[in-house]
Design a protein around this motif. Structure first.
Motif, PDB file in Angstrom:
ATOM      1  N   ILE A 285       0.833  -1.207   0.000  1.00  0.00           N
ATOM      2  CA  ILE A 285       0.000   0.000   0.000  1.00  0.00           C
ATOM      3  C   ILE A 285       0.869   1.258   0.000  1.00  0.00           C
ATOM      4  O   ILE A 285       0.647   2.189  -0.789  1.00  0.00           O
ATOM      5  N   ILE A 286       1.866   1.300   0.879  1.00  0.00           N
ATOM      6  CA  ILE A 286       2.722   2.487   0.994  1.00  0.00           C
ATOM      7  C   ILE A 286       3.470   2.749  -0.308  1.00  0.00           C
ATOM      8  O   ILE A 286       3.519   3.886  -0.797  1.00  0.00           O
ATOM      9  N   ASN A 287       4.073   1.699  -0.877  1.00  0.00           N
ATOM     10  CA  ASN A 287       4.779   1.873  -2.147  1.00  0.00           C
ATOM     11  C   ASN A 287       3.830   2.322  -3.245  1.00  0.00           C
ATOM     12  O   ASN A 287       4.186   3.160  -4.081  1.00  0.00           O
ATOM     13  N   GLY A 288       2.626   1.754  -3.257  1.00  0.00           N
ATOM     14  CA  GLY A 288       1.634   2.163  -4.245  1.00  0.00           C
ATOM     15  C   GLY A 288       1.239   3.615  -4.098  1.00  0.00           C
ATOM     16  O   GLY A 288       1.107   4.342  -5.092  1.00  0.00           O
ATOM     17  N   LEU A 289       1.065   4.075  -2.856  1.00  0.00           N
ATOM     18  CA  LEU A 289       0.692   5.474  -2.614  1.00  0.00           C
ATOM     19  C   LEU A 289       1.820   6.428  -3.014  1.00  0.00           C
ATOM     20  O   LEU A 289       1.554   7.494  -3.583  1.00  0.00           O
ATOM     21  N   PHE A 290       3.052   6.053  -2.716  1.00  0.00           N
ATOM     22  CA  PHE A 290       4.187   6.884  -3.125  1.00  0.00           C
ATOM     23  C   PHE A 290       4.257   6.984  -4.649  1.00  0.00           C
ATOM     24  O   PHE A 290       4.525   8.065  -5.192  1.00  0.00           O
ATOM     25  N   PHE A 291       4.027   5.860  -5.323  1.00  0.00           N
ATOM     26  CA  PHE A 291       4.076   5.876  -6.785  1.00  0.00           C
ATOM     27  C   PHE A 291       2.931   6.718  -7.352  1.00  0.00           C
ATOM     28  O   PHE A 291       3.133   7.508  -8.291  1.00  0.00           O
TER      29      PHE A 291
ATOM     30  N   ALA B 221       1.417   9.203  -5.865  1.00  0.00           N
ATOM     31  CA  ALA B 221       1.738  10.606  -5.585  1.00  0.00           C
ATOM     32  C   ALA B 221       2.766  11.133  -6.572  1.00  0.00           C
ATOM     33  O   ALA B 221       2.679  12.291  -7.027  1.00  0.00           O
ATOM     34  N   THR B 222       3.740  10.303  -6.933  1.00  0.00           N
ATOM     35  CA  THR B 222       4.753  10.710  -7.904  1.00  0.00           C
ATOM     36  C   THR B 222       4.123  11.052  -9.245  1.00  0.00           C
ATOM     37  O   THR B 222       4.439  12.076  -9.859  1.00  0.00           O
TER      38      THR B 222
ATOM     39  N   ALA C 146       0.903  19.039 -10.977  1.00  0.00           N
ATOM     40  CA  ALA C 146       1.577  20.205 -10.411  1.00  0.00           C
ATOM     41  C   ALA C 146       2.974  20.422 -10.965  1.00  0.00           C
ATOM     42  O   ALA C 146       3.620  21.422 -10.638  1.00  0.00           O
ATOM     43  N   GLY C 147       3.475  19.493 -11.773  1.00  0.00           N
ATOM     44  CA  GLY C 147       4.819  19.629 -12.297  1.00  0.00           C
ATOM     45  C   GLY C 147       5.889  19.496 -11.231  1.00  0.00           C
ATOM     46  O   GLY C 147       7.005  20.002 -11.391  1.00  0.00           O
ATOM     47  N   PHE C 148       5.545  18.792 -10.135  1.00  0.00           N
ATOM     48  CA  PHE C 148       6.473  18.642  -9.017  1.00  0.00           C
ATOM     49  C   PHE C 148       7.140  17.278  -9.111  1.00  0.00           C
ATOM     50  O   PHE C 148       6.476  16.245  -9.182  1.00  0.00           O
ATOM     51  N   ASP C 149       8.476  17.270  -9.095  1.00  0.00           N
ATOM     52  CA  ASP C 149       9.234  16.034  -9.231  1.00  0.00           C
ATOM     53  C   ASP C 149       9.505  15.451  -7.852  1.00  0.00           C
ATOM     54  O   ASP C 149      10.464  15.828  -7.176  1.00  0.00           O
ATOM     55  N   LEU C 150       8.656  14.516  -7.433  1.00  0.00           N
ATOM     56  CA  LEU C 150       8.808  13.905  -6.119  1.00  0.00           C
ATOM     57  C   LEU C 150      10.063  13.035  -6.044  1.00  0.00           C
ATOM     58  O   LEU C 150      10.652  12.889  -4.971  1.00  0.00           O
ATOM     59  N   VAL C 151      10.475  12.481  -7.179  1.00  0.00           N
ATOM     60  CA  VAL C 151      11.694  11.669  -7.203  1.00  0.00           C
ATOM     61  C   VAL C 151      12.899  12.509  -6.814  1.00  0.00           C
ATOM     62  O   VAL C 151      13.787  12.044  -6.095  1.00  0.00           O
ATOM     63  N   GLN C 152      12.936  13.752  -7.264  1.00  0.00           N
ATOM     64  CA  GLN C 152      14.062  14.633  -6.933  1.00  0.00           C
ATOM     65  C   GLN C 152      14.095  14.957  -5.448  1.00  0.00           C
ATOM     66  O   GLN C 152      15.158  15.203  -4.880  1.00  0.00           O
ATOM     67  N   THR C 153      12.940  14.917  -4.792  1.00  0.00           N
ATOM     68  CA  THR C 153      12.867  15.215  -3.362  1.00  0.00           C
ATOM     69  C   THR C 153      13.146  13.988  -2.508  1.00  0.00           C
ATOM     70  O   THR C 153      13.869  14.057  -1.510  1.00  0.00           O
TER      71      THR C 153
ATOM     72  N   HIS D 265       9.671   4.575  -6.783  1.00  0.00           N
ATOM     73  CA  HIS D 265       9.968   3.761  -7.966  1.00  0.00           C
ATOM     74  C   HIS D 265       9.899   4.623  -9.220  1.00  0.00           C
ATOM     75  O   HIS D 265       9.167   5.619  -9.270  1.00  0.00           O
ATOM     76  N   GLY D 266      10.668   4.195 -10.225  1.00  0.00           N
ATOM     77  CA  GLY D 266      10.815   5.010 -11.422  1.00  0.00           C
ATOM     78  C   GLY D 266       9.680   4.896 -12.414  1.00  0.00           C
ATOM     79  O   GLY D 266       9.357   5.858 -13.113  1.00  0.00           O
ATOM     80  N   ASN D 267       9.058   3.720 -12.500  1.00  0.00           N
ATOM     81  CA  ASN D 267       7.965   3.529 -13.456  1.00  0.00           C
ATOM     82  C   ASN D 267       7.119   2.348 -13.020  1.00  0.00           C
ATOM     83  O   ASN D 267       7.411   1.676 -12.023  1.00  0.00           O
TER      84      ASN D 267
END
Length: 251
Positions: free
Chosen positions: A20-26, A28-29, A36-43, A66-68
């Protein structure tokens, strides 16, 4: 004190919550990037210390990024496939401790190898005439003041820049730790390569580790796979399992 589970679950609590957590992070990314054009990976991705993007919390947060879609699918599928039996045997608390230690261990090894490679590249640049400020400008902007530099290839300059500006993401280090644990706990169980070829887990794990070591040493600059992070997860997992076994706490 670790509590053993009283029943066998196909989707035990820690595995379920990690999915669930990994899915939510992905999610959100993807949403933040598209809306919003916000790069969560960079953060939240992990950068090498010395990078203008590095933050200490990234050592933890990158494990959930995760990247994709393919990246997260195969990591989460492997986590469930090899992890649910371990959580049922060990209990949720021990499994979570193991997962996080192997994930953090993978990050430590990955950063250590990346730092060593970055220093080797930096020495080439220094030998070619790069001054300290030029190196810092290269890291932060990809450019430098001071004129053209001869005697060093563009590939070296590019690799040095990438070392500090391309983040590492993924649960792969922890997942490889889980794979190692499954192989040590159930060495004679079978897995099916390509869903068709049966092979004992102990041989599968050993072969996979050898392949990762070869790929890491080969160090293909075009590869975006953190091979030494995978090996780091396995190494820390091996040490932790041996420690628990010595204390009589493995089962």
């Amino acid at each position: 004190m670790y509590q053993r589970p009283t029943s066998f679950k196909m989707l035990p609590d820690v595995i379920k919550n990690l999915l669930i957590i990994n899915g939510l992070f992905f999610l959100a990314t993807v949403v933040l990037g598209n809306v919003a054009g916000f790069d969560l990976v960079q953060t939240l991705g992990l950068y090498l210390p010395g990078s203008p993007h590095f933050q200490p919390y990234q050592v933890i947060t990158h494990i959930f990024m995760h990247g994709n879609l393919t990246h997260i699918f195969f990591n989460m599928f492997a986590l469930w496939m090899f992890g649910y039996t371990l959580e049922n045997v060990w209990g949720s608390k021990r499994f979570l401790i193991y997962y996080m230690i192997t994930g953090l261990g993978a990050a430590v090894i990955h950063l250590g190898v990346n730092y060593w490679e970055a220093m080797a590249l930096q020495q080439e640049l220094v030998n070619a005439g790069f001054a300290p400020q030029m190196l810092q400008d290269l890291i932060t902007s990809g450019r430098w003041d001071g004129g053209a530099i001869s005697g060093v290839s563009q590939d070296v300059i590019q690799q040095y820049y990438y070392k500090y500006n391309v983040p590492t993401v993924g649960a792969s280090g922890a997942v490889f730790g889980v794979l190692l644990a499954f192989g040590m706990m159930f060495p004679n169980q079978y897995v099916y390569l390509y869903f068709a070829i049966p092979i004992k887990v102990k041989y599968f794990v050993a072969g996979y580790a050898a392949l990762e070591l070869y790929s890491g040493i080969a160090n293909d600059p075009s590869s975006n796979i953190a091979h030494f992070a995978h090996l780091g997860g396995m190494l820390f997992g091996f040490i932790l399992i041996k420690y628990w076994k010595k204390r009589g706490e493995l089962y």
